[in-house]
Write an enzyme that holds these catalytic residues in place. Sequence first.
Site, short mmCIF file in Angstrom:
data_model
loop_
_atom_site.label_atom_id
_atom_site.label_comp_id
_atom_site.label_asym_id
_atom_site.label_seq_id
_atom_site.Cartn_x
_atom_site.Cartn_y
_atom_site.Cartn_z
CG PHE A 31 -2.10 0.88 1.18
CD1 PHE A 31 -3.38 0.50 0.53
CD2 PHE A 31 -1.98 2.02 1.76
CE1 PHE A 31 -4.20 1.65 0.70
CE2 PHE A 31 -2.84 2.93 1.70
CZ PHE A 31 -3.88 2.81 1.05
CG ASP A 87 -0.02 -2.12 7.01
OD1 ASP A 87 -0.95 -2.34 7.28
OD2 ASP A 87 0.04 -1.32 6.00
CE1 TYR A 126 -8.84 2.34 6.87
CE2 TYR A 126 -8.13 3.83 8.67
CZ TYR A 126 -7.83 3.26 7.68
OH TYR A 126 -6.75 3.20 7.11
CE LYS A 127 -7.63 -1.28 5.39
NZ LYS A 127 -8.46 -0.51 4.05
NE ARG A 180 -9.94 -3.85 -2.09
CZ ARG A 180 -9.03 -3.21 -1.17
NH1 ARG A 180 -7.69 -3.57 -0.75
NH2 ARG A 180 -9.76 -1.97 -0.53
C1 LIG Z 1 -2.41 -1.95 3.91
C2 LIG Z 1 -2.88 -0.66 4.12
N1 LIG Z 1 -1.89 0.36 4.90
C3 LIG Z 1 -2.47 1.51 5.32
C4 LIG Z 1 -3.26 1.97 4.93
C5 LIG Z 1 -3.68 3.25 5.34
O1 LIG Z 1 -3.02 4.09 6.42
P1 LIG Z 1 -3.65 4.96 7.33
O2 LIG Z 1 -4.62 4.28 8.47
O3 LIG Z 1 -2.42 5.68 7.85
O4 LIG Z 1 -4.43 5.94 6.44
C6 LIG Z 1 -4.41 1.29 4.15
C7 LIG Z 1 -5.72 1.77 3.80
O5 LIG Z 1 -6.43 0.99 3.16
C8 LIG Z 1 -3.92 -0.17 3.66
O6 LIG Z 1 -4.78 -0.85 3.08
#
Ligand SMILES: Cc1ncc(COP(=O)(O)O)c(C=O)c1O
Length: 403
Positions: free
Chosen positions: A114, A191, A216-217, A364
Amino acid sequence: MTQPRRSSHWPRRELFALPKGIYLDGNSLGLMPLSAHQAVVRRLGEWQTQAVSGWDEWFGMAESLSPALARLVGASPREVIATGSITSNLHALLATLYRPQGERKHLLATALDFPTDLYALQSWAELRGAEVRLIPSRDGQTIHEDDLRQALGPDIALVLLPTVLYRSGQLLDVAKLTAIAHRSGALIGWDAAHSIGAMQHAFHDAGADFAVWCSYKYLNAGPGAPGGLFLHQRHHHLAPALRGWWGNEKESQFEMTTKFRPAPGAAAYQQGTPPILALAALEGALEVYEQTDLAALRARSLALTDLLMELADLHLHDMRVLTPRDHARRGGHVSLSHPHARALSVALRQRQIIPDYRSPDVLRLAPIAFYNTEDEIREVVRVLRELLDSGSYKDVTEVGAVT
Ligand SMILES: Cc1ncc(COP(=O)(O)O)c(C=O)c1O
């Protein structure tokens, strides 16, 4: 201590506010648990009636969520804290842990990460006079373990990997890859954006140096909810490089002295005043997990994605399944590619089916164990087949609605 009663019935739709139609985008923004709504209303009430005295309640609120988060990520409560975002937590952890020594100075990530992870790594590589190396992908969708081994030379100081790749849904083996990185002499962070709340983790036992996630997911804590971080206890002797008064130990925080005294463990990585109302939504969302057996959650998620892939094989031969089939190699969503994926996703939305689209050609679909049903999966596949047969998705013009 008595364990919370863990419910055994699935799905558990009654715990969520369900929008009209079929929602398959819980890997982008999870639906609102009713308990999150109640928790926010409760905290708003405290603000309304207690004003500044509410801080008596709110002062230790982030720390109070640590036991629930620790259970989800397989850690001790001192190794986790709800704070920041993936991006800001990565910066805070890299500032502390990324210490180039001689030739061992570069950072390693994957070509499929990402973007924000790569941007954070690039910032620190620039600041430390090093570079970010990228593990290539053989098929453009997945990462092969041998390519990680290959890339892990004596010049790599730190590796950052996703637990689940955001586009294809490939799940990486945290314990195995952590051991491989450590054998090569590098630190490793994870991550967990696409796995926290979808499956059990064991970051402590795997020996991972750190992990970051958003809430938030799959965790369903709402738009822009505070994220979280895990820092293995072996690093707790380090003072955080980026300090703020909220990372000070609680006992002396309000003494307002010039000397920073780090809170024990991961809590020292907090910086400024936490967003209490947003934390309240996380507090409420975690209540759903307190009543949930994580193995059963994962089993149902796998059953739903199995069904979706089976039906895609049978009926959607003009779409390509990008997600690995093996249970041990996939997260909670299924990615289907099609040259007109963007138009298809808009056409689905117009039929009150909410998918997720990733440029340029990926749809997705994330069946969430808590609230999606087998019938919904069948219906989505039926509608997709109908759209593909009729070609009506090609008439779609309103592409701006895709997020
Ligand atoms: C794998 C991944 N990393 C990071 C993020 C976003 O990071 P942040 O919470 O800092 O906006 C996302 C957002 O969809 C993501 O899918």
